[in-house]
Design an enzyme around this catalytic site. Sequence first.
Site, short mmCIF file in Angstrom:
data_model
loop_
_atom_site.label_atom_id
_atom_site.label_comp_id
_atom_site.label_asym_id
_atom_site.label_seq_id
_atom_site.Cartn_x
_atom_site.Cartn_y
_atom_site.Cartn_z
N LYS A 176 0.85 -1.19 0.00
CA LYS A 176 0.00 0.00 0.00
C LYS A 176 0.88 1.24 0.00
O LYS A 176 1.46 1.60 1.02
CB LYS A 176 -0.91 0.03 1.24
CG LYS A 176 -2.03 1.04 1.08
CD LYS A 176 -2.58 1.53 2.38
CE LYS A 176 -1.83 2.69 2.96
NZ LYS A 176 -1.74 3.90 2.12
N GLU A 251 9.55 1.22 10.68
CA GLU A 251 10.59 2.21 10.36
C GLU A 251 9.94 3.57 10.51
O GLU A 251 9.12 3.96 9.67
CB GLU A 251 11.08 2.03 8.91
CG GLU A 251 11.82 0.75 8.65
CD GLU A 251 13.22 0.75 9.22
OE1 GLU A 251 13.63 1.76 9.84
OE2 GLU A 251 13.90 -0.26 9.07
N CYS A 285 13.70 10.56 6.50
CA CYS A 285 13.54 10.17 7.91
C CYS A 285 14.84 10.35 8.70
O CYS A 285 14.82 10.73 9.86
CB CYS A 285 13.07 8.73 8.00
SG CYS A 285 14.05 7.62 6.98
N GLU A 384 9.97 16.07 14.80
CA GLU A 384 10.36 15.92 13.41
C GLU A 384 9.56 16.92 12.55
O GLU A 384 8.34 16.91 12.57
CB GLU A 384 10.04 14.49 12.96
CG GLU A 384 10.51 14.17 11.57
CD GLU A 384 10.10 12.77 11.14
OE1 GLU A 384 8.93 12.40 11.30
OE2 GLU A 384 10.99 12.05 10.64
P1 NAD Z 1 2.38 8.48 7.70
O1 NAD Z 1 2.68 7.77 8.96
O2 NAD Z 1 1.35 9.55 7.72
O3 NAD Z 1 1.88 7.45 6.58
C1 NAD Z 1 2.66 6.33 6.22
C2 NAD Z 1 1.78 5.31 5.54
O4 NAD Z 1 0.83 4.80 6.50
C3 NAD Z 1 0.94 5.86 4.39
O5 NAD Z 1 0.89 4.89 3.36
C4 NAD Z 1 -0.42 6.05 5.03
O6 NAD Z 1 -1.49 6.03 4.10
C5 NAD Z 1 -0.48 4.86 5.96
N1 NAD Z 1 -1.43 4.97 7.09
C6 NAD Z 1 -2.05 6.06 7.58
N2 NAD Z 1 -2.82 5.72 8.65
C7 NAD Z 1 -2.67 4.40 8.83
C8 NAD Z 1 -3.18 3.46 9.79
N3 NAD Z 1 -4.01 3.83 10.76
N4 NAD Z 1 -2.80 2.17 9.70
C9 NAD Z 1 -1.93 1.78 8.73
N5 NAD Z 1 -1.42 2.61 7.79
C10 NAD Z 1 -1.78 3.90 7.85
O7 NAD Z 1 3.78 9.01 7.15
P2 NAD Z 1 4.04 9.93 5.89
O8 NAD Z 1 3.60 11.32 6.24
O9 NAD Z 1 3.52 9.28 4.67
O10 NAD Z 1 5.66 9.87 5.81
C11 NAD Z 1 6.50 10.64 6.57
C12 NAD Z 1 6.96 9.90 7.80
O11 NAD Z 1 7.59 8.67 7.43
C13 NAD Z 1 8.00 10.64 8.60
O12 NAD Z 1 7.70 10.57 9.96
C14 NAD Z 1 9.29 9.90 8.30
O13 NAD Z 1 10.28 10.03 9.28
C15 NAD Z 1 8.81 8.52 8.16
N6 NAD Z 1 9.77 7.72 7.41
C16 NAD Z 1 10.54 6.81 8.08
C17 NAD Z 1 11.49 6.07 7.39
C18 NAD Z 1 12.38 5.07 8.09
O14 NAD Z 1 12.98 4.25 7.40
N7 NAD Z 1 12.50 5.10 9.39
C19 NAD Z 1 11.65 6.25 6.02
C20 NAD Z 1 10.85 7.18 5.38
C21 NAD Z 1 9.90 7.91 6.09
#
Ligand code: NAD
Length: 497
Positions: A176, A251, A285, A384
């Site tokens: 997804k 992650e 991230c 962040e």
């Molecule tokens: P997000 O947490 O808002 O969304 C991530 C994913 O989760 C999306 O596909 C979203 O649709 C889905 N999602 C939303 N609600 C959900 C739920 N209740 N259950 C399951 N899935 C759900 O993050 P974002 O805004 O898309 O991305 C930015 C964040 O990602 C930042 O915090 C960044 O640090 C983190 N990130 C971490 C890494 C890592 O490797 N540690 C890498 C890239 C990004």
Amino acid sequence: MHQLYIGGAYVPAASGATYESINPATAQPWATFAAAGKEDVDAAVAAARAAHESGVWRNLPPAERGAILNRVGDLLVERQDEIVLAEVQDAGGTFRKGNIADIPASMQTFQYFGELIANAELSRTDEEFVPVMSRNVVKHEPIGVVAAIVPWNFPLAASSWKIAPALAAGCTMVLKPSPYTPASALLLAEICTEAGVPAGVLNVLTGPDAELGAALVAHPDVDKVAFTGSTKVGKLVMSNAADTVKSCTLELGGKSANIILPDANLDIAAMGAAWGSFFHSGQVCQSGTRVLVHSDQRDEFVEKLVAVAARITVGDPMDPMSTMGPLISKQQLNTVERYVAIGREEGARTVCGGKRPEGLGDGFYYEPTIFVDVTNDMVIAREEIFGPVLCVMTYSSEEEAIAIANDSPYGLAAAVWSSDVEHAEAVADKLEAGTVWINDYHLLNPKYPFGGYKQSGNGRELGPEGLRAYQVTKHIHVGQPAEDPMEKHYFMILVDL
Ligand code: NAD
């Protein structure tokens, strides 16, 4: 219109619903995608479950799975132009980033896991006399059906980090992508099919509905969740997976420290600090957004840092001359603006940026922004921001620098800049972070594990550890057949022999 990818074919959402993905550089829709709902979640999980049960993928010899993954890597390069074009319009990363970072990193990830699984030791056998004579087989089997959920910042690479090890292990999956960036996940599914991955092994659900991810996590036919995203949503994922006791790799977010030791070359360290914070508009991230510099060198360092920031070309990500594109969305732009306002209210001072650039239309652009006079208790140093905002903090002793670096709820990454690498390694040993760079930043190789300490996550991606995350371990104890109960002397614990 781009459809869902289920069971090896493109299909519309069961409801027929669609939505538009917005190009962050123009703030205009650029493509239409199917908007999956609960019924589509069930269909995709059923396709992955059926492919798992059939053994069509997990029973292939690992070397054959490896060869297919290797081919996926080749096809990514063959279709590089098309993928980069889609990724730039969807995610707003620059043309340079797509070609120099995303494609090679994704290709290497598939080829690394292809190689790893072809040579992996998937079972071991020991003869043992304790507690009885037995042959013992330990096997690493595919964990089953994986729900892979990825964010918008590195859609292609984050999907590759999940697809490659999961398929290497012999799992089937439902991917997804983020609602903001669905395009490259579909291209990856197509490429996997072309490379020889059987129908149903990799399914892709696009859609804006927040319930999509939640439904996948809670689904009883999903065995594992591999999630990359914010710490806030990661906590929800963990609690939603509890009911079915699913294994979760998380992650999550970061607020990484970048320590400039006094003996570092300050010109290089300033460039390294800018690279660590402003690459992909800071939407990374592991960005090193807490830059720690010795108080005696602060002014000289900041002057150099500001000069590097002035050399960053913010602009249309399709233009190869642009080195920084827009933020992903209006919402993310608002978040960054809000944090900059908070930083100023807290008493920090911007020495460059702190506003949207002029003349770039309606795109979600923001200037590289450097805060000084930041202390580690400020909101801008603790939370962040996920935008091009770098905080410079000072220290007066190395112990203090390490203490500040570790004083964070996060622990994804850190860096140390020094001309004495042995000394820098000793500092690295004291940092609570999953990845520590010395004299570099952001560089990753799929051979080495990546993941967080503390609230930056659970488990590791990449490396042999990343493969293990998609395996479940089985121990088979092969005892001796017996004719006489006395041969099984331990029965006497329960009955007199
Ligand atoms: P997000 O947490 O808002 O969304 C991530 C994913 O989760 C999306 O596909 C979203 O649709 C889905 N999602 C939303 N609600 C959900 C739920 N209740 N259950 C399951 N899935 C759900 O993050 P974002 O805004 O898309 O991305 C930015 C964040 O990602 C930042 O915090 C960044 O640090 C983190 N990130 C971490 C890494 C890592 O490797 N540690 C890498 C890239 C990004």
